[in-house]
Design an enzyme around this catalytic site. Structure first.
Site, PDB file in Angstrom:
ATOM      1  N   CYS A  79       0.802  -1.213   0.000  1.00 35.26           N
ATOM      2  CA  CYS A  79       0.000   0.000   0.000  1.00 35.26           C
ATOM      3  C   CYS A  79       0.839   1.269   0.000  1.00 35.26           C
ATOM      4  CB  CYS A  79      -0.919   0.018   1.215  1.00 35.26           C
ATOM      5  SG  CYS A  79      -0.054   0.199   2.789  1.00 35.26           S
ATOM      6  N   GLU A 118      -6.938  -6.027  -0.685  1.00 36.39           N
ATOM      7  CA  GLU A 118      -7.034  -5.042   0.392  1.00 36.39           C
ATOM      8  C   GLU A 118      -5.950  -3.998   0.208  1.00 36.39           C
ATOM      9  OE1 GLU A 118      -5.643  -3.849   4.615  1.00 36.39           O
ATOM     10  OE2 GLU A 118      -4.627  -4.688   2.873  1.00 36.39           O
ATOM     11  N   ARG A 162      -8.335   2.857  11.700  1.00 35.61           N
ATOM     12  CA  ARG A 162      -7.676   2.963  10.406  1.00 35.61           C
ATOM     13  C   ARG A 162      -8.530   2.382   9.272  1.00 35.61           C
ATOM     14  NH1 ARG A 162      -1.793   0.592   8.494  1.00 35.61           N
ATOM     15  NH2 ARG A 162      -1.387   2.196   6.951  1.00 35.61           N
ATOM     16  N   ARG A 164      -9.521   0.909   5.618  1.00 33.75           N
ATOM     17  CA  ARG A 164      -8.925   0.092   4.562  1.00 33.75           C
ATOM     18  C   ARG A 164     -10.001  -0.201   3.520  1.00 33.75           C
ATOM     19  NH1 ARG A 164      -3.509   0.161   5.336  1.00 33.75           N
ATOM     20  NH2 ARG A 164      -3.261  -1.782   4.206  1.00 33.75           N
TER      21      ARG A 164
END
Length: 422
Positions: A79, A118, A162, A164
């Site tokens: 990511c 993801e 967080r 995602r």
């Protein structure tokens, strides 16, 4: 297309496997991982210990024809190029921005029915959406219907915010699929901590004293702000919104903690007596720092009698300990009822019901559980990613938190896979 199965459900592969968040979540539904890949050698060793499956290395060197047949690809592809921390380099990033091509290559060769991916939500908007079009278009060209949703662990009862993005794709369409809408009561961070029987490390007496000083500050002043409070500005008078040209002119002012600059004969001696955040431009601060300086000096003016004595205890502290940022509960003015973090940018107080982001950090930067007056353990951090059932983690604190920060949350994976795999 009929889904092939084994005695333990369908077969899946785990690409960019990390600590194995996908592996944990999908295997808990009775499915079997038949192949994994992970670039980091240390994480490969840990994965093998936890799952009795040795991952292959660099995915770019893997012959797709040798990957075992499977019905599901799981991939938490890197990511960093798409995150704010990675400066949003996106698909232009030469090291990992186009690693989705490796997923496409394996999917083209093996034609699995399902794909689960993801990443960070910014993957949608990077390069004005061009990378997202590339990703979705690539899957569509191979015959997949694609959908996505952004989740936070907090929506699944885990005290972590967080965000995602989860992406699902299916060869036979997604008519059967419904994104999970969990109705789970949120657990507190303290409840996770109390469940852990890890070895716990207490904070040092020096840090406990520093926090006690800041608690005295809060109790006496009742000052709360999301801006950093800069204790070194208490009593300072040097100009912070312009650059002074001569030492003689600067000598009329006061520096850090109100120390006089009148005896300074050189810029070097001036800089020694200025706060660290104002040394580069002979006192002139950036707009963000200037805002914090102004507010800190206003606090001092309101409470100068108390702060003249209080600030003396802080003069011997490391510079970062003299900066204080409140992101906590304003109805609970007690530091020890919160999560605490000693950061390079200062001491940060965080609401007790939500953990900070898990990133690579030294032992001293690890979140502190205020009521316990100790550091969060690796196992507790793993619980925030639903990975606390694993037996092995990196033994280095920085590497463990980095791996957990990059990990896929196993509970969210499980809930999505439960709806996807039919």
């Amino acid at each position: 297309m009929k889904t092939a199965t084994t005695e333990k459900g369908i077969r899946f592969i785990d690409l960019f496997a990390g600590l194995g968040g996908f592996h944990v979540g999908v295997s808990q539904l009775g499915h079997r991982c038949v192949f994994a890949s992970e670039l980091d050698e240390g994480l490969r060793d840990i994965y093998a210990k936890n799952f009795c499956l040795a991952p292959e290395g660099d995915i770019r060197r893997i012959d797709e024809r040798l990957v075992p047949d499977h019905e599901l690809i799981c991939a938490g592809f890197p990511c960093q190029p798409f995150s704010r921390a990675g400066k949003k380099k996106g698909a232009k990033c030469p090291s990992s921005g186009r690693l989705v091509d490796e997923i496409f290559r394996i999917a083209e060769a093996k034609q699995p029915k399902y794909i689960m991916l993801e990443n960070v939500p910014d993957v949608i908007s990077i390069e004005e959406g061009k990378f997202w079009e590339y990703l979705v278009g690539g899957l569509a060209r191979m015959g997949y219907e694609v959908d996505y949703k952004v989740y936070t662990p907090r929506e699944f009862g885990i005290p972590k915010k967080r965000k995602r993005i989860f992406i699902v794709a299916c060869k036979s369409g997604l008519q059967h699929f419904k994104w999970p809408a969990p109705e789970m009561g949120e657990r507190s961070l303290r409840s996770i901590a109390l469940k852990s029987n890890d070895q716990h490390n207490a904070i040092s007496k020096e840090k406990e004293f520093a926090l006690s000083c800041w608690q005295d500050f809060i109790s006496q002043t009742s000052e709360f702000t999301s801006l950093p409070i800069l204790a070194s500005e208490f009593g300072a008078t040097y100009p912070y919104n312009k650059k002074i040209k001569t030492v003689k002119e600067m000598s009329a002012y006061k520096g850090a903690f109100g120390v006089s600059l009148q005896d300074c004969k050189t810029w070097a001696s001036v800089q020694e007596k200025l706060p660290k955040h104002s040394r580069n431009e002979n006192g002139k601060a950036s707009p963000r720092v200037a805002e914090a300086i102004q507010y800190s000096r206003e606090i001092y003016n309101r409470h100068s009698v108390f702060l003249e004595l209080w600030k003396n205890d802080l003069k011997g502290f490391p510079s970062s300990w003299t900066k204080f940022e409140w992101q906590g509960d304003r109805e609970q003015a007690n530091i020890w009822k919160h999560i605490i973090q000693f950061r390079a940018s200062g001491i940060r107080i965080i609401k007790p019901d939500c953990a900070p982001s898990l990133i690579a950090m030294s032992t001293t930067q690890t979140p502190i559980l205020g009521e316990e007056r100790r550091y969060m353990s690796i196992k507790e951090a793993a619980a925030l990613q639903s990975l606390d059932m694993l037996d092995f983690f990196p033994d280095n604190n920085s590497k463990a938190f980095k791996a957990l920060g990059n990990a896929v949350n196993a509970l969210i994976v499980k809930e999505i896979a439960k709806e996807l795999i039919h």
